[in-house]
Design an enzyme around this catalytic site. Structure first.
Site, PDB file in Angstrom:
ATOM      1  N   ARG A  67       3.456   1.822  -4.471  1.00  0.00           N
ATOM      2  CA  ARG A  67       3.133   3.162  -5.000  1.00  0.00           C
ATOM      3  C   ARG A  67       4.447   3.837  -5.420  1.00  0.00           C
ATOM      4  O   ARG A  67       5.081   4.516  -4.612  1.00  0.00           O
ATOM      5  CB  ARG A  67       2.403   3.990  -3.938  1.00  0.00           C
ATOM      6  N   CYS A  74      -6.020   3.855  -3.326  1.00  0.00           N
ATOM      7  CA  CYS A  74      -5.767   4.100  -4.758  1.00  0.00           C
ATOM      8  C   CYS A  74      -6.834   5.030  -5.334  1.00  0.00           C
ATOM      9  O   CYS A  74      -6.532   5.905  -6.151  1.00  0.00           O
ATOM     10  CB  CYS A  74      -5.781   2.800  -5.541  1.00  0.00           C
TER      11      CYS A  74
HETATM   12  C1  BEZ Z   1      -5.801   0.677  -1.131  1.00  0.00           C
HETATM   13  O1  BEZ Z   1      -6.654   0.991  -0.328  1.00  0.00           O
HETATM   14  O2  BEZ Z   1      -5.596   1.299  -2.165  1.00  0.00           O
HETATM   15  C2  BEZ Z   1      -4.923  -0.488  -0.808  1.00  0.00           C
HETATM   16  C3  BEZ Z   1      -4.548  -0.707   0.504  1.00  0.00           C
HETATM   17  C4  BEZ Z   1      -3.756  -1.806   0.808  1.00  0.00           C
HETATM   18  C5  BEZ Z   1      -3.358  -2.662  -0.204  1.00  0.00           C
HETATM   19  C6  BEZ Z   1      -3.714  -2.419  -1.511  1.00  0.00           C
HETATM   20  C7  BEZ Z   1      -4.504  -1.319  -1.822  1.00  0.00           C
END
Ligand code: BEZ
Length: 237
Positions: free
Chosen positions: A136, A53
């Site tokens: 997403r 993110c």
């Molecule tokens: C992230 O790194 O943004 C992420 C990865 C897996 C689950 C939720 C967030």
């Protein structure tokens, strides 16, 4: 946050974007009314302070002016509160460096959706992937408030920002030039001329030398990149 409409499943292409009000990092918004006349990319994130993110948010922030130049407002969302959003955005600006991007200030609204109401309205919560984190999602909404395209990615895969910008430019090109766009189209590539609707129109089409047709239903024509860019950027600025 109050919702103006009940949730009737996730919004789909061609439908009016479901309205809501929400608190954001730039103040309260009434969506989509506050953004009429602009394109909007409404996108969700799984959570603040997570690595994928963070890489995406810094990229959105870095590209915000490019979207603005296309008359497009970015609006982010995650199932976190305003304090978390503000702290995360400050951390991104002050500490995070990703590829050639650093000191990126995020100026677009970022929705507090602790109640998950917007996430539920927009089908951003997909329980088989996660019951507590939004996937997403990317919604492309036109200046009349109509949903024109939707892309979903899972939690672990960062989005392709070239593709997000290509979709926006593609939708604006379709509207401005009344064409369809073939596989992998980018400005400067040939475009598809809509199929003729009558036998007479089909005959006329076959006689038109400015259009390349392998058959009556498969017609392509040139649409120069500068013509596309002139129209999109002139119109939007
Ligand atoms: C992230 O790194 O943004 C992420 C990865 C897996 C689950 C939720 C967030």
């Amino acid at each position: 946050m109050e919702n103006q409409q009940e949730c009737h499943g996730m919004p789909r292409i061609g439908e009016q974007a479901t309205s809501f009000t929400a608190h954001t990092t730039t103040g309260k918004i009434s969506f989509p009314d506050d953004f009429k006349g602009k394109w909007v990319i409404l996108f969700s994130h799984p959570s603040d302070f997570t690595p994928v993110c963070t890489s995406e948010f810094i990229t959105f922030g870095h590209m915000a002016q490019e979207f603005e130049d296309l008359n497009c407002q970015l609006i982010g969302l995650s199932i976190d509160g305003l304090s978390s959003h503000i702290a995360w955005l400050r951390t991104i600006e002050e500490k995070i460096r990703f590829r050639d991007m650093e000191n990126v200030e995020i100026k677009f609204p970022f929705i507090d959706d602790v109640s998950m109401k917007v996430a539920n309205l927009y089908g951003m919560l997909q329980p088989s992937e996660s019951e507590t984190k939004a996937v997403r999602a990317v919604f492309f909404i036109d200046p009349k408030g109509i949903i024109r395209a939707v892309i979903y990615y899972p939690l672990s895969l960062g989005r392709n920002f070239d593709e997000i910008k290509r979709v926006l430019i593609g939708l604006q090109t379709i509207d401005n030039f009344s064409v369809s766009l073939p596989a992998d189209w980018r400005p400067g590539d040939e475009v598809v001329v809509p199929a003729p609707q009558t036998c007479e129109a089909a005959k006329e089409r076959m006689a038109d030398d400015s259009i390349k047709h392998d058959d009556w239903f498969f017609s392509l024509k040139e649409l120069p990149k500068d013509k596309v860019e002139e129209k999109l950027y002139e119109k939007n600025n």
